[in-house]
Structures are given as structure tokens and as C-alpha cells.
Design a protein around this motif. Structure first.
Motif, PDB file in Angstrom:
ATOM      1  N   MET A   1       1.938   5.795  -3.037  1.00 30.22           N
ATOM      2  CA  MET A   1       1.739   6.850  -4.009  1.00 30.22           C
ATOM      3  C   MET A   1       1.562   8.195  -3.303  1.00 30.22           C
ATOM      4  SD  MET A   1       1.343   7.483  -7.208  1.00 30.22           S
ATOM      5  CE  MET A   1       0.770   8.799  -8.199  1.00 30.22           C
ATOM      6  N   LEU A   2       0.692   8.243  -2.315  1.00 29.42           N
ATOM      7  CA  LEU A   2       0.440   9.500  -1.604  1.00 29.42           C
ATOM      8  C   LEU A   2       1.696  10.016  -0.888  1.00 29.42           C
ATOM      9  CD1 LEU A   2      -3.036   8.696  -0.043  1.00 29.42           C
ATOM     10  CD2 LEU A   2      -2.569  10.509  -1.679  1.00 29.42           C
ATOM     11  N   LEU A   3       2.509   9.111  -0.411  1.00 32.40           N
ATOM     12  CA  LEU A   3       3.673   9.517   0.388  1.00 32.40           C
ATOM     13  C   LEU A   3       4.908   9.848  -0.439  1.00 32.40           C
ATOM     14  CD1 LEU A   3       3.400   6.946   3.296  1.00 32.40           C
ATOM     15  CD2 LEU A   3       2.737   9.348   3.318  1.00 32.40           C
ATOM     16  N   ARG A   4       5.033   9.276  -1.625  1.00 31.48           N
ATOM     17  CA  ARG A   4       6.288   9.434  -2.363  1.00 31.48           C
ATOM     18  C   ARG A   4       6.179  10.147  -3.701  1.00 31.48           C
ATOM     19  NH1 ARG A   4       9.815   4.098  -1.113  1.00 31.48           N
ATOM     20  NH2 ARG A   4       9.344   4.072   1.106  1.00 31.48           N
ATOM     21  N   ASP A   5       5.118   9.931  -4.439  1.00 39.31           N
ATOM     22  CA  ASP A   5       5.053  10.410  -5.815  1.00 39.31           C
ATOM     23  C   ASP A   5       3.913  11.392  -6.096  1.00 39.31           C
ATOM     24  OD1 ASP A   5       7.233   8.777  -6.596  1.00 39.31           O
ATOM     25  OD2 ASP A   5       5.895   7.048  -6.763  1.00 39.31           O
ATOM     26  N   TRP A   6       3.346  11.965  -5.080  1.00 38.31           N
ATOM     27  CA  TRP A   6       2.190  12.825  -5.290  1.00 38.31           C
ATOM     28  C   TRP A   6       2.629  14.190  -5.815  1.00 38.31           C
ATOM     29  CZ3 TRP A   6      -2.227  10.519  -5.454  1.00 38.31           C
ATOM     30  CH2 TRP A   6      -3.406  11.263  -5.518  1.00 38.31           C
ATOM     31  N   PRO A   7       1.946  14.727  -6.851  1.00 42.42           N
ATOM     32  CA  PRO A   7       2.338  16.014  -7.427  1.00 42.42           C
ATOM     33  C   PRO A   7       2.222  17.189  -6.453  1.00 42.42           C
ATOM     34  CG  PRO A   7       0.706  14.911  -8.814  1.00 42.42           C
ATOM     35  CD  PRO A   7       0.866  14.093  -7.576  1.00 42.42           C
ATOM     36  N   LYS A   8       1.281  17.116  -5.532  1.00 38.91           N
ATOM     37  CA  LYS A   8       1.070  18.175  -4.538  1.00 38.91           C
ATOM     38  C   LYS A   8       1.124  17.551  -3.144  1.00 38.91           C
ATOM     39  CE  LYS A   8      -2.102  21.258  -6.964  1.00 38.91           C
ATOM     40  NZ  LYS A   8      -3.469  21.801  -6.849  1.00 38.91           N
ATOM     41  N   PRO A   9       2.303  17.143  -2.678  1.00 38.29           N
ATOM     42  CA  PRO A   9       2.386  16.370  -1.427  1.00 38.29           C
ATOM     43  C   PRO A   9       1.962  17.115  -0.162  1.00 38.29           C
ATOM     44  CG  PRO A   9       4.565  16.964  -2.205  1.00 38.29           C
ATOM     45  CD  PRO A   9       3.600  17.373  -3.277  1.00 38.29           C
ATOM     46  N   ALA A  17      -6.234  12.626   2.590  1.00 35.47           N
ATOM     47  CA  ALA A  17      -6.248  11.254   2.067  1.00 35.47           C
ATOM     48  C   ALA A  17      -5.288  10.368   2.859  1.00 35.47           C
ATOM     49  CB  ALA A  17      -5.892  11.254   0.584  1.00 35.47           C
ATOM     50  N   ILE A  18      -4.143  10.899   3.206  1.00 29.76           N
ATOM     51  CA  ILE A  18      -3.186  10.138   4.020  1.00 29.76           C
ATOM     52  C   ILE A  18      -3.794   9.811   5.380  1.00 29.76           C
ATOM     53  CG2 ILE A  18      -0.976  10.270   5.250  1.00 29.76           C
ATOM     54  CD1 ILE A  18       0.048  11.930   2.811  1.00 29.76           C
ATOM     55  N   GLY A  27      -8.220   0.481  11.537  1.00 31.39           N
ATOM     56  CA  GLY A  27      -9.544  -0.091  11.751  1.00 31.39           C
ATOM     57  C   GLY A  27     -10.569   0.908  12.246  1.00 31.39           C
ATOM     58  N   GLU A  28     -10.280   2.180  12.118  1.00 26.41           N
ATOM     59  CA  GLU A  28     -11.171   3.226  12.615  1.00 26.41           C
ATOM     60  C   GLU A  28     -12.200   3.690  11.583  1.00 26.41           C
ATOM     61  OE1 GLU A  28      -7.587   5.059  15.366  1.00 26.41           O
ATOM     62  OE2 GLU A  28      -8.361   6.239  13.712  1.00 26.41           O
ATOM     63  N   LYS A  29     -11.916   3.476  10.319  1.00 22.60           N
ATOM     64  CA  LYS A  29     -12.802   3.928   9.245  1.00 22.60           C
ATOM     65  C   LYS A  29     -13.000   2.819   8.230  1.00 22.60           C
ATOM     66  CE  LYS A  29     -12.633   8.523  10.159  1.00 22.60           C
ATOM     67  NZ  LYS A  29     -13.669   9.445  10.300  1.00 22.60           N
ATOM     68  N   ASP A  30     -14.068   2.933   7.492  1.00 17.34           N
ATOM     69  CA  ASP A  30     -14.362   2.016   6.396  1.00 17.34           C
ATOM     70  C   ASP A  30     -13.453   2.359   5.206  1.00 17.34           C
ATOM     71  OD1 ASP A  30     -16.151   1.445   3.789  1.00 17.34           O
ATOM     72  OD2 ASP A  30     -16.728   0.090   5.428  1.00 17.34           O
ATOM     73  N   PRO A  31     -12.995   1.370   4.457  1.00 10.11           N
ATOM     74  CA  PRO A  31     -12.142   1.641   3.289  1.00 10.11           C
ATOM     75  C   PRO A  31     -12.769   2.599   2.274  1.00 10.11           C
ATOM     76  CG  PRO A  31     -12.055  -0.677   3.828  1.00 10.11           C
ATOM     77  CD  PRO A  31     -13.107  -0.071   4.707  1.00 10.11           C
ATOM     78  N   LYS A  32     -14.089   2.668   2.225  1.00  8.45           N
ATOM     79  CA  LYS A  32     -14.746   3.599   1.310  1.00  8.45           C
ATOM     80  C   LYS A  32     -14.354   5.045   1.601  1.00  8.45           C
ATOM     81  CE  LYS A  32     -18.760   0.651   0.657  1.00  8.45           C
ATOM     82  NZ  LYS A  32     -20.204   0.500   0.878  1.00  8.45           N
ATOM     83  N   VAL A  33     -14.104   5.340   2.873  1.00  6.50           N
ATOM     84  CA  VAL A  33     -13.706   6.692   3.268  1.00  6.50           C
ATOM     85  C   VAL A  33     -12.353   7.048   2.643  1.00  6.50           C
ATOM     86  CG1 VAL A  33     -13.074   8.154   5.236  1.00  6.50           C
ATOM     87  CG2 VAL A  33     -15.020   6.599   5.405  1.00  6.50           C
ATOM     88  N   ALA A  34     -11.408   6.128   2.716  1.00  9.13           N
ATOM     89  CA  ALA A  34     -10.082   6.372   2.143  1.00  9.13           C
ATOM     90  C   ALA A  34     -10.161   6.469   0.624  1.00  9.13           C
ATOM     91  CB  ALA A  34      -9.111   5.270   2.556  1.00  9.13           C
ATOM     92  N   ARG A  35     -10.969   5.631   0.016  1.00  8.14           N
ATOM     93  CA  ARG A  35     -11.111   5.672  -1.441  1.00  8.14           C
ATOM     94  C   ARG A  35     -11.649   7.021  -1.881  1.00  8.14           C
ATOM     95  NH1 ARG A  35     -14.628   4.784  -5.689  1.00  8.14           N
ATOM     96  NH2 ARG A  35     -13.730   3.626  -7.433  1.00  8.14           N
TER      97      ARG A  35
END
Length: 52
Positions: A1-9, A17-18, A27-35
Motif C-alpha cells: 500500500m505504501l509503495l504503490r497506492d499511497w495518495p501522497k507517496p 512509514a516505509i 528485525g531492527e524495530k518492534d512492529p509497533k513502531v511501523a504501525r
């Protein structure tokens, strides 16, 4: 989604976010960070649907 269909890429929030997602995949960050970065980017792009 972030790479292909984002309104403000090229927005800084989308790029952050990417980077956060890539860091999680490496494996450098916890998934909560990306969320959280994804939520911030979605708010910036005005596409986040709030929970009811």
C-alpha cells in the motif's frame, strides 16, 4: 500500500512509514513502531478511518 497506492507517496510521513516497515522487516524495530508510523502517515494523507 505504501509503495504503490499511497495518495501522497513522497510525503515525509509516508517515507518515514516505509523506513519503519523496512526496519521491522530487518528485525531492527518492534512492529509497533511501523504501525504507529503507518497511522501517522494515514492521518497525514487523510485516509485513516477512525474506529467507531
Amino acid at each position: 500500500m505504501l509503495l504503490r497506492d499511497w495518495p501522497k507517496p513522497t510525503s515525509e510521513m509516508c517515507l518515514a512509514a516505509i523506513r519503519a516497515c523496512l526496519a521491522v522487516m530487518r528485525g531492527e524495530k518492534d512492529p509497533k513502531v511501523a504501525r504507529q508510523a503507518f497511522i501517522v502517515a494515514a492521518k497525514d494523507a487523510r485516509i485513516l478511518l477512525e474506529q467507531i
